[in-house]
Design a protein around this motif. Sequence first.
Motif, PDB file in Angstrom:
ATOM      1  N   UNK A 143       0.598  -1.325   0.001  1.00 35.78           N
ATOM      2  CA  UNK A 143      -0.038   0.075  -0.101  1.00 35.78           C
ATOM      3  C   UNK A 143       0.933   1.303   0.177  1.00 35.78           C
ATOM      4  N   UNK A 144       2.198   0.941   0.085  1.00 36.44           N
ATOM      5  CA  UNK A 144       3.141   1.990   0.122  1.00 36.44           C
ATOM      6  C   UNK A 144       4.456   1.703  -0.659  1.00 36.44           C
ATOM      7  N   UNK A 180      -3.395   5.634  -1.377  1.00 36.01           N
ATOM      8  CA  UNK A 180      -4.388   5.079  -0.519  1.00 36.01           C
ATOM      9  C   UNK A 180      -4.749   3.732  -0.890  1.00 36.01           C
ATOM     10  N   UNK A 181      -4.197   3.179  -1.784  1.00 36.80           N
ATOM     11  CA  UNK A 181      -4.387   1.853  -2.462  1.00 36.80           C
ATOM     12  C   UNK A 181      -3.506   0.945  -2.534  1.00 36.80           C
ATOM     13  N   UNK A 215       4.727   5.094  -9.853  1.00 38.79           N
ATOM     14  CA  UNK A 215       4.068   3.967  -9.045  1.00 38.79           C
ATOM     15  C   UNK A 215       2.518   4.119  -9.493  1.00 38.79           C
ATOM     16  N   UNK A 216       2.094   3.117 -10.014  1.00 36.31           N
ATOM     17  CA  UNK A 216       0.733   3.063 -10.462  1.00 36.31           C
ATOM     18  C   UNK A 216      -0.327   2.390  -9.439  1.00 36.31           C
ATOM     19  N   UNK A 217      -1.391   2.864  -8.713  1.00 35.12           N
ATOM     20  CA  UNK A 217      -2.109   2.332  -7.865  1.00 35.12           C
ATOM     21  C   UNK A 217      -3.534   1.786  -8.346  1.00 35.12           C
ATOM     22  N   UNK A 218      -4.326   1.052  -7.628  1.00 36.98           N
ATOM     23  CA  UNK A 218      -5.406   0.497  -8.107  1.00 36.98           C
ATOM     24  C   UNK A 218      -6.547   1.820  -7.990  1.00 36.98           C
ATOM     25  N   UNK A 219      -6.115   2.986  -7.638  1.00 34.05           N
ATOM     26  CA  UNK A 219      -7.288   3.987  -7.871  1.00 34.05           C
ATOM     27  C   UNK A 219      -7.237   4.593  -9.229  1.00 34.05           C
TER      28      UNK A 219
END
Length: 570
Positions: free
Chosen positions: A318-319, A338-339, A353-357
């Motif tokens: 998550x980080x 935050x995901x 970085x790519x997140x699920x948000x």
Amino acid sequence: MSLIRESPKERLEEVPADQGPTRSGGRAYRLTECPEERLGRVGVCVGGEERPKRLHGPVVGRPAGLSETTAQVLLEADLHGLLKLDTLILNAPPARWQRKAKESGPGPSPVGVSPVKPANRSHSSSKTPSTTAGKRRPKIQSTPKKAGGDCYIPNRSTMQMEMANFLLSKKNDPAEDSPTKKEQQKAWAVHLNGFDVEEAKILHLSGKLENAPEDYQNNLKVLYSQKMAPGFSRKNSRYIPSKPERVLDAPEMFNDYYLNLIDWSSQNFLAVALDDTVYLWNHTSREIIPLLQMEHPDVYISSVSWIKDGDYLVVGTGEVQLWDVEQQKHLRTMTSHCACVGTLSWNSCILSSGAWTGHIHHHDVRVAEHHVAALAGHTHEVCGLRWSLDGCYLASGGNDNLANVWPCTQGGGGDFSPVQTFTQHQGAVKAVAWCPWQMNVPATGGGASDRHIRIWNVCSGACLSAVDTLSQVTSILWSTNYKELISGHGFAQNQLVIWKYPTMTKVAELQGHTDRILNLTMSPNGTAVASAAADETLRICRCFEMDPIKKKKKEKANSAKSSILHQSIR
């Protein structure tokens, strides 16, 4: 002809063969009185003229009634006449061509017929008869003797050798003419030759090639005109092993399409994330090193990525955590998402970085305030992220079936928008890779609903090519040794496919995994590919092994580049 001697005062004259009692070599002679004014020296008297003749050596077998000197002179005269070869040899046997002429049938006497003239010879009788009676020799096809029968043999009469000589000598002429004179010369050349001399070739063939006769068949034609049989493909020039070099167990590997769990460093370490633990496998020593384990059992690792130099590894959960591999030390933690962080990519010291948000964040790992930019271009999970090799563009793929290309501008907190957005995919885009020799050409692959690999041009936004792989595309890598790319697939074959660029034809298929392939990564020398699959195995295949000669040339070129760079730094 008469022969003269000093004593006795007589002359030997030649008489017809049927009148004289003495014969020598087919000739008859008689003694007559020689005038006084011709005595005093030995010579040959022909037609009133006297030619001196030197006498030497003994005389063997002289005719009866002749003195020794006279016989010797006669013998030498006969030999001299034979050596001239200007008269027929009457007593010699007939030549072979004369005997053939007699045997062929009635005709004129062979005496006086020259063997050089074939008109008086029988053509049929000059052939050598067959050795086997009753058998006919096979008919041998020969090249037609008509003009133009063989179009590969030029006719010298049509080759303008004078023009070629003029053009060659003209090149060495330094004289420069005025434009008006050049126009006049051009008009004269066109009028006289039919073409402009300035545009003529050194060797020019003016005659037209004629076709061969209809009944003529060239036996060598099949060597050049045969077509390959349907379904036949030329064999690959290099050997691609169908079996992996090594198979490693990877227990507890998550079967999640949106995660990126393996990466290969420039120091030849393979990082593998299994649940909450990261392992390093040394490809050189085959040593396995556990790097880290998450403190909370509910937290799992979703992505790993090496910096270009291979000294630092970032781990996404998550980080984002930064680790020093050599010291096996945790350096810092960067928090902005935050995901779950499903994908990571480096551009020098900038980490994306790519997140699920659906958001993409840029981190500068050199400063305390690491978060320098945020990109919002996806509405669902970002599952594919890759910087181009020159650092100008960032390609991202998401679960919203979009593939975006972003510029390299960073910082300032401005509103960033993609330079290109590709919407042709019908499934999630996880497989993203940049061409190493065309920096503005990326390749993207769609999920199970799309199953296509598409090649793009970022400058024009055009789709260069698209191929239906008939299965889910999970990962794409470009080869640095060949103009090829390799893709990993899911159901139903779970195979690796090597494609030829730009034709996108299949070079080879590598099978072995029993479940879908999740990720691919390439060795630092570009020869081996590691594939992680849901069957909890890692397979390492040497599918891009270089030819030894090409490998040596490449190493030599790289060493030369490094030496030049070292000198410039000094």
